[in-house]
Design a protein around this motif. Structure first.
Motif, PDB file in Angstrom:
ATOM      1  N   MET A   1       0.846  -3.030  -0.115  1.00  0.00           N
ATOM      2  CA  MET A   1       2.184  -1.908   0.313  1.00  0.00           C
ATOM      3  C   MET A   1       1.408  -0.488   0.674  1.00  0.00           C
ATOM      4  SD  MET A   1       3.034   0.046  -3.046  1.00  0.00           S
ATOM      5  CE  MET A   1       2.493  -0.399  -4.330  1.00  0.00           C
ATOM      6  N   THR A   2       2.407  -0.168   2.065  1.00  0.00           N
ATOM      7  CA  THR A   2       2.345   1.410   2.628  1.00  0.00           C
ATOM      8  C   THR A   2       3.785   2.174   1.701  1.00  0.00           C
ATOM      9  OG1 THR A   2       1.847  -0.220   4.352  1.00  0.00           O
ATOM     10  CG2 THR A   2       2.700   1.583   4.958  1.00  0.00           C
ATOM     11  N   LEU A   3       3.323   2.814   1.417  1.00  0.00           N
ATOM     12  CA  LEU A   3       4.018   4.218   0.762  1.00  0.00           C
ATOM     13  C   LEU A   3       3.996   5.118   2.548  1.00  0.00           C
ATOM     14  CD1 LEU A   3       1.586   5.465  -2.162  1.00  0.00           C
ATOM     15  CD2 LEU A   3       3.828   3.442  -1.687  1.00  0.00           C
ATOM     16  N   CYS A   4       5.210   5.887   2.351  1.00  0.00           N
ATOM     17  CA  CYS A   4       5.873   6.662   3.662  1.00  0.00           C
ATOM     18  C   CYS A   4       5.032   8.343   3.284  1.00  0.00           C
ATOM     19  CB  CYS A   4       7.173   7.465   3.341  1.00  0.00           C
ATOM     20  SG  CYS A   4       7.664   8.865   2.432  1.00  0.00           S
ATOM     21  N   SER A   5       4.676   8.863   4.598  1.00  0.00           N
ATOM     22  CA  SER A   5       3.815   9.855   4.221  1.00  0.00           C
ATOM     23  C   SER A   5       3.915  11.107   3.722  1.00  0.00           C
ATOM     24  CB  SER A   5       3.256  10.167   5.878  1.00  0.00           C
ATOM     25  OG  SER A   5       4.552  10.458   6.782  1.00  0.00           O
ATOM     26  N   ASP A   6       2.937  11.696   3.348  1.00  0.00           N
ATOM     27  CA  ASP A   6       3.482  12.886   3.130  1.00  0.00           C
ATOM     28  C   ASP A   6       4.200  13.890   4.655  1.00  0.00           C
ATOM     29  OD1 ASP A   6       1.292  12.673   1.144  1.00  0.00           O
ATOM     30  OD2 ASP A   6      -0.271  13.731   2.170  1.00  0.00           O
ATOM     31  N   GLU A   7       3.874  13.167   5.358  1.00  0.00           N
ATOM     32  CA  GLU A   7       5.330  14.130   6.717  1.00  0.00           C
ATOM     33  C   GLU A   7       6.728  13.870   6.148  1.00  0.00           C
ATOM     34  OE1 GLU A   7       6.027  15.075  10.990  1.00  0.00           O
ATOM     35  OE2 GLU A   7       4.338  15.123  10.741  1.00  0.00           O
ATOM     36  N   GLU A   8       6.642  12.805   5.791  1.00  0.00           N
ATOM     37  CA  GLU A   8       7.877  11.854   6.135  1.00  0.00           C
ATOM     38  C   GLU A   8       8.742  12.712   4.181  1.00  0.00           C
ATOM     39  OE1 GLU A   8       7.984   8.094   8.177  1.00  0.00           O
ATOM     40  OE2 GLU A   8       6.272   8.015   6.674  1.00  0.00           O
ATOM     41  N   MET A   9       7.724  12.358   3.461  1.00  0.00           N
ATOM     42  CA  MET A   9       8.213  12.835   1.871  1.00  0.00           C
ATOM     43  C   MET A   9       8.521  14.546   1.761  1.00  0.00           C
ATOM     44  SD  MET A   9       8.756  11.986  -1.257  1.00  0.00           S
ATOM     45  CE  MET A   9       8.660  10.300  -1.176  1.00  0.00           C
TER      46      MET A   9
END
Length: 186
Positions: A1-9
């Motif tokens: 499972m791939t989570l969005c990056s901290d930057e995108e969040m």
């Protein structure tokens, strides 16, 4: 499972805080890229609830909980949304797994307070919600929602009029939740 990056969040959260017109579109694009990121579904559900789109909000919050059953805040918010939508039994079932939280956790206090509210036990509801606010440093917007409930409970409990009987068509609690459901900051 791939989570969005901290930057995108961080970009999504900044868009939400700024109230940019495309915040929902940004959330949807991120969900398209990261469909298994429960945080994104939770934030999308929060935005939809805030913009008066309850069916879509419920679906998004439910998806967040389905993806991450231990995501306590998402589970609480889903139950709170259900409660303010007039589905008390569903909210109670949604909150059951939160009973494993430490008893002094702010969400545990909020759940206990809302359970008291459902039973028209306004004094106990006020006490638990107040204790939850006192220990909640994680989510200040949620404190505002709980403060609204406390204020209404205080008004209902202090007006000298008895609460409507449990079998009445509209209890004091259902009236209160209807009023709060129109203006919460999920």
């Amino acid at each position: 499972m791939t989570l969005c990056s901290d930057e995108e969040m961080a970009q999504l959260l900044a868009a939400m805080h700024a109230g940019t017109p495309d915040e929902l579109g940004l959330a949807e694009r991120l969900i398209e890229a990261y469909p298994d990121d429960a945080r994104l579904h939770f934030l999308r559900g929060s935005m939809l609830a805030g913009s008066g789109r309850p069916i879509e909000a419920h679906a998004a919050l439910s998806r967040a909980v389905a993806l991450a059953p231990d995501f306590a805040l998402a589970r609480f918010q889903l139950g709170f949304f259900e409660l303010t939508s007039g589905e008390a039994a569903r909210a109670l079932a949604t909150w059951e797994p939160l009973d494993t939280l430490p008893s002094d956790h702010y969400l545990a206090h909020f759940v206990r307070g809302l359970r008291h509210l459902i039973q028209d036990h306004f004094g106990e509801a006020i006490r638990e919600l107040t204790e939850g606010i006192a220990v909640n440093e994680e989510n200040p917007p949620l404190n505002r929602d709980m403060r609204l409930i406390i204020d209404e409970c205080s008004r209902l409990a202090g007006d000298g009029a008895p609460a409507a009987p449990a079998d009445a068509e509209a209890s004091a609690t259902s009236f209160l939740l209807d009023q709060i459901g129109r203006g919460t900051s999920h």
